[in-house]
Design a protein around this motif. Structure first.
Motif, PDB file in Angstrom:
ATOM      1  N   THR A 119      39.284  28.458  52.032  1.00 36.15           N
ATOM      2  CA  THR A 119      39.256  29.454  50.947  1.00 36.15           C
ATOM      3  C   THR A 119      38.175  30.516  51.148  1.00 36.15           C
ATOM      4  O   THR A 119      38.035  31.413  50.320  1.00 36.15           O
ATOM      5  N   SER A 120      37.400  30.421  52.217  1.00 39.44           N
ATOM      6  CA  SER A 120      36.263  31.346  52.371  1.00 39.44           C
ATOM      7  C   SER A 120      36.717  32.742  52.824  1.00 39.44           C
ATOM      8  O   SER A 120      37.798  32.891  53.402  1.00 39.44           O
ATOM      9  N   ILE A 121      35.887  33.728  52.541  1.00 37.65           N
ATOM     10  CA  ILE A 121      36.133  35.094  53.051  1.00 37.65           C
ATOM     11  C   ILE A 121      34.804  35.717  53.474  1.00 37.65           C
ATOM     12  O   ILE A 121      33.726  35.227  53.109  1.00 37.65           O
ATOM     13  N   ASP A 122      34.922  36.806  54.203  1.00 32.24           N
ATOM     14  CA  ASP A 122      33.742  37.601  54.553  1.00 32.24           C
ATOM     15  C   ASP A 122      33.617  38.735  53.527  1.00 32.24           C
ATOM     16  O   ASP A 122      34.568  39.490  53.317  1.00 32.24           O
ATOM     17  N   MET A 130      34.829  31.535  48.403  1.00 35.40           N
ATOM     18  CA  MET A 130      36.142  31.797  47.787  1.00 35.40           C
ATOM     19  C   MET A 130      36.260  33.288  47.464  1.00 35.40           C
ATOM     20  O   MET A 130      35.234  33.961  47.279  1.00 35.40           O
ATOM     21  N   PRO A 131      37.480  33.807  47.369  1.00 33.62           N
ATOM     22  CA  PRO A 131      37.635  35.250  47.115  1.00 33.62           C
ATOM     23  C   PRO A 131      37.530  35.608  45.635  1.00 33.62           C
ATOM     24  O   PRO A 131      38.379  36.306  45.092  1.00 33.62           O
ATOM     25  N   VAL A 132      36.489  35.129  44.988  1.00 26.38           N
ATOM     26  CA  VAL A 132      36.200  35.541  43.609  1.00 26.38           C
ATOM     27  C   VAL A 132      34.684  35.542  43.435  1.00 26.38           C
ATOM     28  O   VAL A 132      34.003  34.630  43.909  1.00 26.38           O
ATOM     29  N   ILE A 133      34.192  36.602  42.811  1.00 23.85           N
ATOM     30  CA  ILE A 133      32.761  36.701  42.520  1.00 23.85           C
ATOM     31  C   ILE A 133      32.618  37.068  41.034  1.00 23.85           C
ATOM     32  O   ILE A 133      33.602  37.374  40.364  1.00 23.85           O
ATOM     33  N   ALA A 134      31.391  37.041  40.547  1.00 23.21           N
ATOM     34  CA  ALA A 134      31.167  37.419  39.141  1.00 23.21           C
ATOM     35  C   ALA A 134      31.320  38.927  38.990  1.00 23.21           C
ATOM     36  O   ALA A 134      30.867  39.695  39.837  1.00 23.21           O
ATOM     37  N   ILE A 327      43.926  33.980  41.277  1.00 20.55           N
ATOM     38  CA  ILE A 327      43.328  34.568  42.491  1.00 20.55           C
ATOM     39  C   ILE A 327      44.430  34.780  43.532  1.00 20.55           C
ATOM     40  O   ILE A 327      44.531  35.851  44.141  1.00 20.55           O
ATOM     41  N   GLU A 328      45.245  33.745  43.725  1.00 19.85           N
ATOM     42  CA  GLU A 328      46.302  33.852  44.743  1.00 19.85           C
ATOM     43  C   GLU A 328      47.275  34.984  44.388  1.00 19.85           C
ATOM     44  O   GLU A 328      47.718  35.735  45.256  1.00 19.85           O
ATOM     45  N   LYS A 329      47.587  35.135  43.116  1.00 17.89           N
ATOM     46  CA  LYS A 329      48.487  36.226  42.722  1.00 17.89           C
ATOM     47  C   LYS A 329      47.870  37.580  43.064  1.00 17.89           C
ATOM     48  O   LYS A 329      48.527  38.445  43.652  1.00 17.89           O
ATOM     49  N   TYR A 330      46.624  37.797  42.662  1.00 21.03           N
ATOM     50  CA  TYR A 330      45.983  39.093  42.933  1.00 21.03           C
ATOM     51  C   TYR A 330      45.915  39.369  44.442  1.00 21.03           C
ATOM     52  O   TYR A 330      46.100  40.514  44.878  1.00 21.03           O
ATOM     53  N   LEU A 331      45.637  38.326  45.226  1.00 20.44           N
ATOM     54  CA  LEU A 331      45.589  38.542  46.678  1.00 20.44           C
ATOM     55  C   LEU A 331      46.984  38.829  47.228  1.00 20.44           C
ATOM     56  O   LEU A 331      47.162  39.669  48.116  1.00 20.44           O
ATOM     57  N   THR A 378      44.661  30.192  55.558  1.00 22.28           N
ATOM     58  CA  THR A 378      43.440  30.951  55.275  1.00 22.28           C
ATOM     59  C   THR A 378      43.772  31.998  54.203  1.00 22.28           C
ATOM     60  O   THR A 378      44.941  32.288  53.936  1.00 22.28           O
ATOM     61  N   VAL A 379      42.728  32.603  53.651  1.00 19.45           N
ATOM     62  CA  VAL A 379      42.923  33.616  52.610  1.00 19.45           C
ATOM     63  C   VAL A 379      43.699  34.808  53.179  1.00 19.45           C
ATOM     64  O   VAL A 379      44.526  35.417  52.493  1.00 19.45           O
ATOM     65  N   LYS A 380      43.457  35.100  54.466  1.00 19.69           N
ATOM     66  CA  LYS A 380      44.175  36.230  55.091  1.00 19.69           C
ATOM     67  C   LYS A 380      45.684  35.969  55.190  1.00 19.69           C
ATOM     68  O   LYS A 380      46.474  36.908  55.333  1.00 19.69           O
TER      69      LYS A 380
END
Ligand SMILES: Cc1cc2nc3c(=O)[nH]c(=O)nc-3n(C[C@H](O)[C@H](O)[C@H](O)COP(=O)(O)O)c2cc1C
Length: 391
Positions: A119-122, A130-134, A327-331, A378-380
């Motif tokens: 689930t990690s991203i750069d 994970m692809p979510v931040i505050a 998250i998956e929907k937005y990506l 992967t997230v990509k």
């Protein structure tokens, strides 16, 4: 260690709604409820806690600003509460975020060998879990009810997100003088938090002054929420915000060594202007429906913006994100990363940094399950084939 919780009930919510409207179904007015909370000196939970307990404690801490409704969809008693926790006008922009995201569906795919997804991203050179931040959220007093101090709030959001391996955020509230912003940054720097800083679209020289201070605090990236340029914000305590021209966007991009992300982009043509200005990224956002009323939902317009940008800058998005599937929907609709606002604020009020970490880890676990059930290693790998977009 405290584990006493209150149970959510329909009666409880109705009573609170009525109190906000100046009447009382339960016999308790909003003012009395607030006073009694103060009298009980209710504090966030510490130690071991469940997510339900965090939400229940957040309700006690935040009413009548936020009622921690079963679904945060813009239709609760917070309608029209800005300042506060609601949306502008009839909260239709807030509701549109929820409705547009709810209308997107995920295609289940289970014939593959994805067992343990990554689930990690750069994020601009920093690996996050994970692809979510505050999302930047300001106004602990005028928006959230003043139960947490500024330092407690920064520690909860940034400390909690960092514990879960992702980034916190610090805001530059339009109603807050420079020294309040400086104190937030001091808390950030003292604790070495990994975070982004959200700046208001103030006069250029004032943005640049705040950029310098943010750079010294060692942050990862800056946002400027261009959508805060409206009348309500302008009138606050003589502080000036303004819409920006394309030239001014370019000037801001050049003014900082940090990646600059323009927040509040809602049309493909303005996304193009940001790309042309050299922006490192954009946030597709209607500010949680809190600036211009009656905007479309972010999930509805994200695909056309992603098509226009076509990989030329980093795309983020926010709006009622509550679950890993969101998250998956937005990506799947084209974002590279997401932000969550109100849910992190509630988790901070319910359980400080541990509450925030609990919520973030929950999102990550849910995302991992969704990735297995849609076949993304992967997230990509998350792409538009994984979502069903309503016509
Ligand atoms: C109480 C509150 C304060 C906010 N303050 C800011 C802010 O200072 N700067 C900013 O860019 N966005 C601010 N926002 C907007 C959020 O960053 C985010 O765009 C919005 O809340 C949508 O996310 P959500 O639906 O997950 O809450 C604020 C939102 C809320 C609810």
């Amino acid at each position: 260690m405290e584990h006493k919780t209150i149970q959510f009930s329909r009666r409880n919510l109705l009573g609170s709604a009525a109190a906000l409207a100046g009447t009382s179904l339960t016999g308790i007015s909003a003012a009395q409820a607030a006073e009694s909370a103060e009298a009980q000196k209710i504090r966030p939970l510490t130690g071991k806690m469940t997510y339900e307990e965090v939400r229940n404690r957040a309700r006690q801490m935040m009413m009548p600003r936020c009622y921690v409704c079963p679904e945060c969809n813009g239709r609760g008693p917070c309608i029209g509460q800005v300042p506060g926790f609601g949306g502008m006008g009839a909260s239709r922009g807030f509701q549109a975020n929820y409705d547009s995201l709810a209308a997107v569906q995920l295609n289940s795919r289970v014939v593959h060998d994805v067992h343990v997804p990554d689930t990690s991203i750069d994020f601009f050179g920093t690996k996050i879990s994970m692809p979510v931040i505050a999302a930047p959220t300001g106004g602990t007093t005028y928006n959230m009810g003043g139960k947490l101090t500024e330092a407690e709030f920064v520690n909860a959001i940034c400390g909690g997100c960092n514990k879960a391996g992702t980034l916190g955020a610090v805001a530059d509230g339009i109603g807050d003088p420079l020294d309040v912003y400086e104190k937030r940054l001091q808390t950030l720097k003292k604790n070495g938090y990994k975070a982004i800083v959200g700046l208001k679209p103030r006069l250029q020289k004032d943005i640049m002054e705040r950029m310098r201070l943010a750079e010294q605090a060692g942050i990862i990236a800056l946002t400027v929420d261009l959508d805060s340029a409206g009348r309500a914000a302008r009138a606050t305590k003589g502080q000036t915000v303004e819409p920006k021209t394309p030239e001014q966007l370019k000037e801001l991009v050049k003014a900082s060594k940090l990646p600059l992300i323009f927040k509040g982009i809602m049309t493909p043509d303005e996304a193009e202007l940001c790309v042309n200005a050299g922006a490192a990224g954009i946030v597709v956002s209607n500010h949680g429906g809190r600036t211009l009323a009656d905007t479309p939902g972010t999930a509805a317009i994200l695909p056309q913006i992603a098509d226009k940008v076509n990989g030329r800058c980093f795309i983020m998005v926010d709006g009622t994100l509550a679950r890993g599937t969101d998250i998956e929907k937005y990506l799947g609709l084209g974002a590279n990363c997401t932000l969550a606002g109100r849910h992190f604020v509630r988790a901070a009020h319910g359980g400080l940094d541990d509450g925030v970490a609990l919520f973030a880890n929950r999102l990550r676990d849910e995302l991992a399950v969704a990735m297995v059930l849609t076949g993304a290693q992967t997230v990509k790998d998350i792409n538009r084939n994984m979502v069903v977009i309503p016509h």
